[in-house]
Design an enzyme around this catalytic site. Sequence first.
Site, PDB file in Angstrom:
ATOM      1  CG  ASP A  65     -18.890   0.406  -4.245  1.00 32.54           C
ATOM      2  OD1 ASP A  65     -17.707   0.217  -4.031  1.00 32.54           O
ATOM      3  OD2 ASP A  65     -19.744   0.845  -3.997  1.00 32.54           O
TER       4      ASP A  65
ATOM      5  NE  ARG B  45     -14.941  -3.393  -0.681  1.00 30.09           N
ATOM      6  CZ  ARG B  45     -15.725  -2.423  -0.773  1.00 30.09           C
ATOM      7  NH1 ARG B  45     -16.224  -1.926  -1.803  1.00 30.09           N
ATOM      8  NH2 ARG B  45     -16.595  -1.839   0.136  1.00 30.09           N
TER       9      ARG B  45
ATOM     10  CB  SER C 175     -24.121   7.202  -4.198  1.00 29.54           C
ATOM     11  OG  SER C 175     -22.954   6.127  -4.144  1.00 29.54           O
TER      12      SER C 175
ATOM     13  NE  ARG D 123     -20.219  -1.763  -0.953  1.00 34.62           N
ATOM     14  CZ  ARG D 123     -21.380  -1.160  -0.909  1.00 34.62           C
ATOM     15  NH1 ARG D 123     -22.197  -1.992  -0.624  1.00 34.62           N
ATOM     16  NH2 ARG D 123     -21.424   0.006  -0.796  1.00 34.62           N
TER      17      ARG D 123
ATOM     18  CB  SER E 193     -12.862   8.310  -8.566  1.00 43.36           C
ATOM     19  OG  SER E 193     -13.227   8.668  -7.239  1.00 43.36           O
TER      20      SER E 193
END
Length: 429
Positions: free
Chosen positions: A307, A338, A8, A382, A153
């Site tokens: 995450d 995910r 980030s 991930r 977000s």
Amino acid sequence: MRVPGDKSISHRSLMFGALAKEETMISGLLTGEDVLNTAAAMRGMGANVEEGDDGLWRTFGVGTGHLKTPTTILDMGNSGTSTRLIAGLVSGHNISATFTGDASLTKRPMKRIIDPLTQMGARFETAEGGRLPMTVHGAAKSKAITYRLPVASAQVKSAILLAGLNTEGKTTVIEDKPTRDHTENMLRHFGANVTVEDIEGGAQAITIDGPQELFGCAIDVPSDPSSAAFPTVAALLAEGSEIKLLGVGMNPRRTGIFTTLIEMGADITFKNQRVEGGEKVADILVKGTNTLKGVDVPEDRVPSMIDEFPVLAMAAACANGTTRMTGLEELRVKESDRLKMVADGLVACGVKLEMGEASLTIHGTGKAPKGGALIETALDHRIAMSFLILGIASDDPISVDDGSPIATSFPTFIELMNDLGAKISADSP
Ligand code: S3P
């Protein structure tokens, strides 16, 4: 060991450096594919962005209001952060840009940025359902807005603030749940005036009073806590291990995974806590005792470990007792779905669990599952790394169908994990 730079922060340092007047010098930049795509896009819009022989990156920016229409389509690969944040920058400039990406990115929702950026005066053309390929026509004269985020977000918050950078007047984003604040922090580091105000109900209003000029500066990118989570969980699952991870970013809006693992009984200590380049960092000492227990993860912690749920799920699968995770609706729209990828993969490894629309309950038995499965990764770095970590502990080896996405965020993952004693091998197709 030292894991690579924070993704980030790396994206933002290149974007803001590319916009700032004069030179920005960046040390510790993550050179994963996602960040390289940001670098290429900023070059395409007129900035000078280069890696020096000394490993430092230098940008020479164009100045707020002076980004150029790129002459080619911007291929953002796998990177949602690059796409959404740069779309924000384009929206506040009188330019146009077309974004595309890989089979994962072209499935991800863009409506969440299109709605506020349209209110600010930008126009969008997208594929069906507000997906990429997407063309953004920035406003000739963008309008300042106040916008309450409907989803927690940081990407949406950042897209609006970056459009606000070249917009006359006060652009305000209200967030009910705190998300990572790297944009606010770093814009200030570049000399911009960004205010954060606590408002009713625990919400925060983040305001940029545009237009604002950015000024080149020095940035030290800390190691990525999201990447550090992988060797951390690996060490916890391998009894008798002891590792130290150097200079890991400890921004409290990113460290929910460590809080959760400690609640599960993990032996994790933070050494040498300090501030480097405006961000808290620490060396993390992890000792593997293989005695994790199941926990309920509080829902208000979700944004600070958004995450890290895939790798937490691996720890939960080995822990003693049940781990309950709720408020996970955003996991459905990450690089892959995910929630589904984690649940399917764990079931294939012999783990008992229940998946809801936005929840996952994992019943750990206190020992690692059987494993022995080939895991589908759906272009999600991930998911690939999480299951490789589980494979370190499982009875039988775990394979992932595609390791290449790991290079988007942690290009040295296999090498570093093998240095710690893992046995991860990569076969070329
Ligand atoms: C990011 C924000 C998060 C996170 C992503 C990086 C950022 O996404 O999942 O990996 O750098 O702003 P959302 O804003 O979609 O939650």
